[in-house]
Design a protein around this motif. Structure first.
Motif, PDB file in Angstrom:
ATOM      1  N   THR A  31       0.885  -1.161   0.000  1.00 50.93           N
ATOM      2  CA  THR A  31       0.000   0.000   0.000  1.00 50.93           C
ATOM      3  C   THR A  31       0.923   1.211   0.000  1.00 50.93           C
ATOM      4  O   THR A  31       1.667   1.429   0.961  1.00 50.93           O
ATOM      5  CB  THR A  31      -0.900   0.003   1.245  1.00 50.93           C
ATOM      6  N   ASP A  43      -3.195   1.026  -3.793  1.00 49.72           N
ATOM      7  CA  ASP A  43      -3.326  -0.295  -3.178  1.00 49.72           C
ATOM      8  C   ASP A  43      -2.617  -1.309  -4.055  1.00 49.72           C
ATOM      9  O   ASP A  43      -2.809  -1.320  -5.265  1.00 49.72           O
ATOM     10  CB  ASP A  43      -4.802  -0.679  -3.045  1.00 49.72           C
ATOM     11  N   THR A 360      -7.180  16.775   9.828  1.00 48.15           N
ATOM     12  CA  THR A 360      -7.354  15.331   9.619  1.00 48.15           C
ATOM     13  C   THR A 360      -6.015  14.606   9.793  1.00 48.15           C
ATOM     14  O   THR A 360      -4.950  15.236   9.860  1.00 48.15           O
ATOM     15  CB  THR A 360      -7.853  15.057   8.191  1.00 48.15           C
ATOM     16  N   HIS A 362      -4.667  12.972   7.478  1.00 47.80           N
ATOM     17  CA  HIS A 362      -3.903  13.283   6.263  1.00 47.80           C
ATOM     18  C   HIS A 362      -3.142  14.593   6.436  1.00 47.80           C
ATOM     19  O   HIS A 362      -1.975  14.709   6.024  1.00 47.80           O
ATOM     20  CB  HIS A 362      -4.830  13.353   5.046  1.00 47.80           C
ATOM     21  N   ASN A 407      -7.114  -1.244   7.522  1.00 45.05           N
ATOM     22  CA  ASN A 407      -8.366  -0.664   7.001  1.00 45.05           C
ATOM     23  C   ASN A 407      -8.165   0.714   6.394  1.00 45.05           C
ATOM     24  O   ASN A 407      -8.803   1.051   5.412  1.00 45.05           O
ATOM     25  CB  ASN A 407      -9.401  -0.572   8.126  1.00 45.05           C
ATOM     26  N   ASP A 408      -7.283   1.511   6.984  1.00 38.95           N
ATOM     27  CA  ASP A 408      -7.032   2.858   6.455  1.00 38.95           C
ATOM     28  C   ASP A 408      -5.544   3.145   6.638  1.00 38.95           C
ATOM     29  O   ASP A 408      -5.070   3.275   7.765  1.00 38.95           O
ATOM     30  CB  ASP A 408      -7.871   3.898   7.198  1.00 38.95           C
ATOM     31  N   GLY A 411      -4.549   6.481   8.548  1.00 40.40           N
ATOM     32  CA  GLY A 411      -4.916   6.326   9.950  1.00 40.40           C
ATOM     33  C   GLY A 411      -3.989   5.361  10.671  1.00 40.40           C
ATOM     34  O   GLY A 411      -3.622   5.583  11.830  1.00 40.40           O
ATOM     35  N   THR A 412      -3.581   4.306   9.976  1.00 43.08           N
ATOM     36  CA  THR A 412      -2.692   3.314  10.586  1.00 43.08           C
ATOM     37  C   THR A 412      -1.324   3.921  10.898  1.00 43.08           C
ATOM     38  O   THR A 412      -0.749   3.676  11.960  1.00 43.08           O
ATOM     39  CB  THR A 412      -2.534   2.097   9.648  1.00 43.08           C
TER      40      THR A 412
END
Ligand code: ZN
Length: 463
Positions: A31, A43, A360, A362, A407-408, A411-412
């Motif tokens: 990823t 991905d 965020t 990001h 999952n993200d 975020g991870t």
């Protein structure tokens, strides 16, 4: 779910068998969080490194003769960029974890321990900080090296960065207190020709200075004279201790004098007036936030000034500052800033019908990578996985106990990961951490040097 150990010893051996300047490394099936606004997140993507440079990012790349690293189950992301740390203090790390005002820090460290530092202590502290940075995924570190008591102190700090292989920015400043050779800032010209003569090298030079004369008198305070020195050498300027009304007045003076600009970084920038922020935005000045330093030590308003920066169009970089009282890694900075900004945004509208303006994950990863690179004057070199930039990247295991299932990816990285998940770090195409271990470090020997230096510094009376 197919997860491979991407970074086995056999792959490293194969990498090191090949000449580094012509070597090709193909990471497959990852990823890829590029942090390039035009490329986004891929991905199951591939990334090709040739020599020191990223040459392609995309699905199913072909590269004859490349060493293939199966990166299934991992995230590839740009290395983090630290925009300000006083690396020489690393053997004093966490010596004052509960310090609660700037004066306490200044008296113990800058007016105390700093005065007995020898060149070898500068070397050991700076090397320790840089190796720790690499271990936690920081591939570029601006060392605000403000204990240049002699030429040899400066040389030792630069050589420590060089010897670790980090992308180092040596920002040089004379010391605040005690006896010193007064070689700074004149010695910057010698440093530049000795260590920084190429435009295409790992290390760059900046001039480090303070916002006002409040801490250490006029010699270290930014103004037209120091701006002239920097501009004649063609180097950027990093200004520390930017906070409060005196710094706000200084910012307006600098704007009037034409010595603010994209090549000037203002560090902290807490408690500044709206007029000062307008001047900074207008000049395109860069800003280095120090989220834990501002909040924990309580610098001026103690609020990391991210909203103020964004409101005038400045996207800031993040920084670690002093390990004597703070964490050493970028994950802590990202999480602290994310939580503090959101707390402030919601708190500011609580009980009204206005909507909070939240940053965020990001945003904070952008600050910790691409904006950090821009802040350090290295936007074209590092900070995103963009073909043509240098290969400064992290392999983060996304299926470790604390990260599975993925999952993200952003975020991870921002909320879930820490140094243990970073299986590999490449800087300038060269592996510096592999299979979870920082390479080419004799930890026992380093520990001996760190302890000996710490004992010397703590047991020598300040002068
Ligand atoms: Zn600082």
């Amino acid at each position: 779910m197919n997860v491979n150990d991407t970074t086995s010893a056999a792959v490293l051996e194969e990498l090191r068998r090949r000449p580094a300047d012509r070597r090709r490394i193909l990471f497959t099936g990852a990823t890829v969080v590029t942090m390039d606004p035009g490329l986004g997140v891929l991905d199951g993507g591939d990334l090709l490194v040739e020599g020191d440079t990223i040459t392609a990012v995309g699905p199913r790349l072909d590269a004859a003769d490349a060493v293939v690293v199966d990166a299934t189950g991992t995230i590839l992301t740009p290395g983090f960029v630290d925009t300000h740390r006083h690396a020489w203090e690393a053997q004093l790390r966490r010596i004052m974890p509960d310090v609660d005002d700037l004066g306490g820090y200044v008296m113990a460290t800058l007016a105390g321990y700093a005065t007995v530092y020898r060149p070898q202590d500068m070397y050991i502290g700076t090397r320790l900080a840089a190796l720790t940075a690499i271990d936690s995924g920081i591939t570029t570190m601006l060392d605000f090296s403000h204990n240049s008591r002699t030429r040899e102190h400066s040389d030792a700090a630069v050589e420590a960065l060089r010897d670790t292989g980090i992308r180092g920015v040596h920002a040089s400043m004379g010391p605040h207190f005690g006896d010193w050779d007064r070689q700074w800032p004149g010695d910057l010209a010698r440093l530049r020709s000795r260590y920084f003569s190429s435009d295409d090298q790992l290390l760059t030079l900046r001039l480090a200075t303070l916002a006002t004369d409040e801490i250490a008198g006029p010699a270290l305070a930014y103004g037209p004279e120091l701006a002239r020195v920097a501009r004649e050498l063609g180097i950027g300027v990093s200004v520390d201790a930017v906070f409060g009304t005196a710094s706000s007045d200084a910012v307006l003076r600098w704007a009037k004098d034409g010595i603010l600009g994209p090549d000037v970084t203002l560090i902290h920038s807490t408690g500044l007036t709206p007029e000062a922020w307008q001047a900074m935005g207008g000049a395109g000045t860069t800003v280095a936030l120090a989220p834990t330093s501002d909040a924990q030590i309580g610098l001026e308003t103690a609020i990391p000034a991210v909203d103020e920066a964004l409101s005038v169009g400045i996207r800031p970089g993040l920084s670690i500052d002093v390990e004597v009282a703070l964490a050493s890694d970028m994950f802590t900075q990202m999480r602290a800033l994310h939580a503090i900004q959101r707390m402030r945004a919601v708190n500011g509208v609580h009980g009204t019908d206005r909507q909070p303006s939240r940053i965020t994950t990001h945003d904070v990863l952008d600050f910790a990578t691409l904006q950090g690179a821009r802040t350090n004057g290295l936007a074209g070199v590092t900070g995103s996985l963009t073909p043509g930039k240098k290969a400064d990247l992290l392999v983060i295991r996304a299926e470790d106990l604390n990260n599975m299932p993925l999952n993200d990816p952003i975020g991870t990285i921002v909320l879930g990961s820490d140094a243990r998940n970073i299986s590999a770090v490449l800087i300038d195409g060269e592996p510096r951490k592999w299979d979870g271990q920082v390479l080419d470090v004799d930890l026992a020997a380093l520990r001996g040097e760190v302890h000996a230096s710490r004992e010397y510094v703590l047991n020598t009376p300040a002068v």
